[in-house]
Design an enzyme around this catalytic site. Structure first.
Site, short mmCIF file in Angstrom:
data_model
loop_
_atom_site.label_atom_id
_atom_site.label_comp_id
_atom_site.label_asym_id
_atom_site.label_seq_id
_atom_site.Cartn_x
_atom_site.Cartn_y
_atom_site.Cartn_z
N ASN A 95 0.85 -1.21 0.00
CA ASN A 95 0.00 0.00 0.00
C ASN A 95 0.87 1.26 0.00
O ASN A 95 0.89 2.05 0.93
CB ASN A 95 -0.98 0.00 1.20
N HIS A 180 -5.71 -8.75 4.76
CA HIS A 180 -6.12 -7.87 5.87
C HIS A 180 -7.63 -8.09 6.00
O HIS A 180 -8.41 -7.59 5.20
CB HIS A 180 -5.80 -6.41 5.57
N ASP A 309 3.81 -5.90 11.83
CA ASP A 309 2.97 -4.90 11.16
C ASP A 309 3.56 -3.50 11.38
O ASP A 309 2.85 -2.56 11.77
CB ASP A 309 1.51 -4.96 11.61
N GLY A 329 -1.80 2.76 12.64
CA GLY A 329 -0.62 1.90 12.48
C GLY A 329 0.47 2.34 13.44
O GLY A 329 0.54 3.52 13.81
O1 DOR Z 1 -2.96 -0.11 11.16
C1 DOR Z 1 -2.70 -0.31 9.97
N1 DOR Z 1 -1.80 0.45 9.32
N2 DOR Z 1 -3.33 -1.30 9.36
C2 DOR Z 1 -3.20 -1.46 8.02
O2 DOR Z 1 -3.75 -2.39 7.49
C3 DOR Z 1 -2.41 -0.51 7.21
C4 DOR Z 1 -1.35 0.04 8.03
C5 DOR Z 1 -0.62 1.20 7.35
O3 DOR Z 1 -0.23 1.04 6.18
O4 DOR Z 1 -0.40 2.21 7.99
ZN ZN Z 2 0.02 -3.84 7.75
ZN ZN Z 3 -3.37 -4.84 7.73
#
Ligand code: DOR
Ligand code: ZN
Ligand code: ZN
Length: 454
Positions: A95, A180, A309, A329
């Site tokens: 992403n 996800h 993550d 995130g």
């Molecule tokens: O908390 C998250 N942050 N979940 C995600 O799926 C994307 C990620 C991000 O890219 O910051």
């Molecule tokens: Zn992630």
């Molecule tokens: Zn995720």
């Protein structure tokens, strides 16, 4: 034959046990594991003074950003954070800006990364718009596909079950498809209602990202993947119910695997309320009955992987007034191993489990042959840790550009002291001591989905 380097005075996790031994390294690989008198002559020797050596860990869930989002993290800062945290291989999420979702974007990303990385990096791709590009993406060496179901990121219409089924069938079992699992439809409808009601606090976020949101997405994907015989890997499972669904699927013989994060294991919604927006992540922190279920799943072997993550953002992006505007995130590369070593010290986790969850199983699931274990002929990716050293997590000293953490200030016992990538010392006592470019770009082999020999 002369070795390039011999590491001595150490303990290492080899063949399921911790033993006192030495390691000889040549051409970036482990040449020999044995007693001092069995070591070949070497150009250099390093005494590790009793440190515990583990295989360099693999983090299958990292957002390295760079390109259009380099202000949050770039290939150098992200892989420096990885090396500082004991990870010698990371898998990069798609992403990005531009989204990694074609052979071209993937190749560009590999090219840009090559000269900046300090650890090995493999790349995920999102699904492309047209299915015939799937072969090209696999051919370009994507280690896995990633499908975000919480929002539209790639080219595949995530609301269309038929489109998902076709894409899954096309990939089949060649490379894993990481999910996800949060249902966009439910999130959006609840979020809209909450916004209309003027609710924008942490409680509102938890309501929008409810347990049902995750369970519905897991159910949907299991049904589609079962018919397609795709290999599906569920990222950051956070609830008891979705873990149970996965356990049932595994018992039924489906080729599914799952991952949990250190924050879902070690923090709860009470911590989210205490820390606030800095601890906002998707899926969110849950109540303690879920945390407990994740630990049970991990201890029973149902959880395959711990992934950090690592999702870096700027402090400004984390501190909006309304939760709907906060970038969700948290960075995890530099906290994961010290936190888990502290769990080892507390008797809740074993070294064998750490190696299984962040070495052996990631290597098996993502086809990373020659990575994730200490064996002769395997890559000399190593991490040396000191289980006795205590310190406080200080996010202001992260190598990551994201200098925050819900674990900031926490005391931990277990320090990452040295990290070697391909036999080269990259991190020593918190300092990066290697030049960028010493990591390897990992490309999956088109047909088998296993990467080139180390
Ligand atoms: O908390 C998250 N942050 N979940 C995600 O799926 C994307 C990620 C991000 O890219 O910051
Ligand atoms: Zn992630
Ligand atoms: Zn995720």
């Amino acid at each position: 034959m002369k070795a390039e380097l011999v590491l001595k005075d150490l303990k290492a996790y080899v063949n399921g046990t911790v033993t006192e031994c030495c390691l000889a390294i040549k051409n970036g690989k482990i040449m020999k594991i044995g007693k001092e008198q069995q070591m070949p002559k070497a150009e250099a020797e390093i005494s590790l003074k009793g440190l515990l050596v583990l295989p360099g860990l693999i983090d299958v869930h990292v957002h390295l950003r760079d390109e259009g989002k380099a202000y949050k993290e770039d290939f150098h800062s992200g892989t420096a954070a990885a090396a500082a945290g004991g990870f010698t291989t990371v898998l990069d999420m798609p992403n990005n800006s531009p989204v990694t979702m074609s052979a071209e974007t993937l190749k560009n990303r590999m090219e840009k990364a090559e000269e900046k990385i300090l650890v090995n990096v493999g790349f995920y791709s999102e699904f492309p718009k047209s299915l015939h590009e799937i072969d090209e993406i696999i051919g370009a060496g994507a280690v896995a596909f990633k499908l975000f179901l919480s929002e539209q990121v790639g080219g595949l219409n995530i609301e269309d079950d038929n489109a998902l089924a076709k894409a899954f069938k096309k990939v089949a079992s060649r490379i894993p498809i990481a999910i996800h699992a949060e249902d966009k439809g439910i999130i959006k409808s609840v979020e809209e209602r909450l916004r209309r009601e003027g609710k924008s606090d942490v409680e509102a976020f938890l309501e929008a990202h409810s347990e049902r949101v995750e369970a519905e997405a897991v159910k949907r994907v299991l049904k589609i993947a079962g018919e397609a015989r795709a290999r599906v890997h569920f990222c950051h499972i956070s609830t008891k119910q979705s873990l149970n669904l996965l356990v049932e699927a595994k018992k039924a013989g489906l080729p599914v695997t799952c991952e949990v994060t250190p924050h879902h294991l070690l923090l709860s919604r009470e911590d989210l309320k205490r820390v606030g927006a800095l601890a906002l992540t998707m899926p969110p922190l849950r109540s303690e009955n879920h945390t407990k279920a994740l630990w049970e799943g991990l201890k029973n072997g149902w959880v395959d992987v711990v992934g950090s993550d690592h999702a870096p953002h700027t402090l400004a992006e984390k501190s909006a007034d309304s939760v709907w505007n906060v970038n969700v995130g948290i960075p995890g590369l530099e906290t994961t191993l010290p936190l888990l070593l502290s769990e080892v010290n507390a008797g809740r986790l074993s070294i064998a489990e750490i190696v299984r969850l962040m070495g052996e199983d990631p290597s098996r699931i993502f086809g990373l042959k020659g990575f994730g274990s200490l064996k002769e002929g395997f890559r000399a990716d190593l991490v040396a840790v000191d289980l006795e050293r205590e310190f406080r997590i200080d996010a202001s000293r992260f190598h990551s550009k994201a200098k925050f953490s819900p674990f900031d200030g926490k005391s931990v016992k277990g320090m990452v002291v040295k990290t070697f990538v391909g036999g080269k010392l990259v991190m020593d006592e918190g300092e990066i001591v290697a030049k960028p470019g010493c990591g390897k770009i990992i490309k999956a082999q088109a047909k088998t989905g296993s990467v080139n020999e180390p």
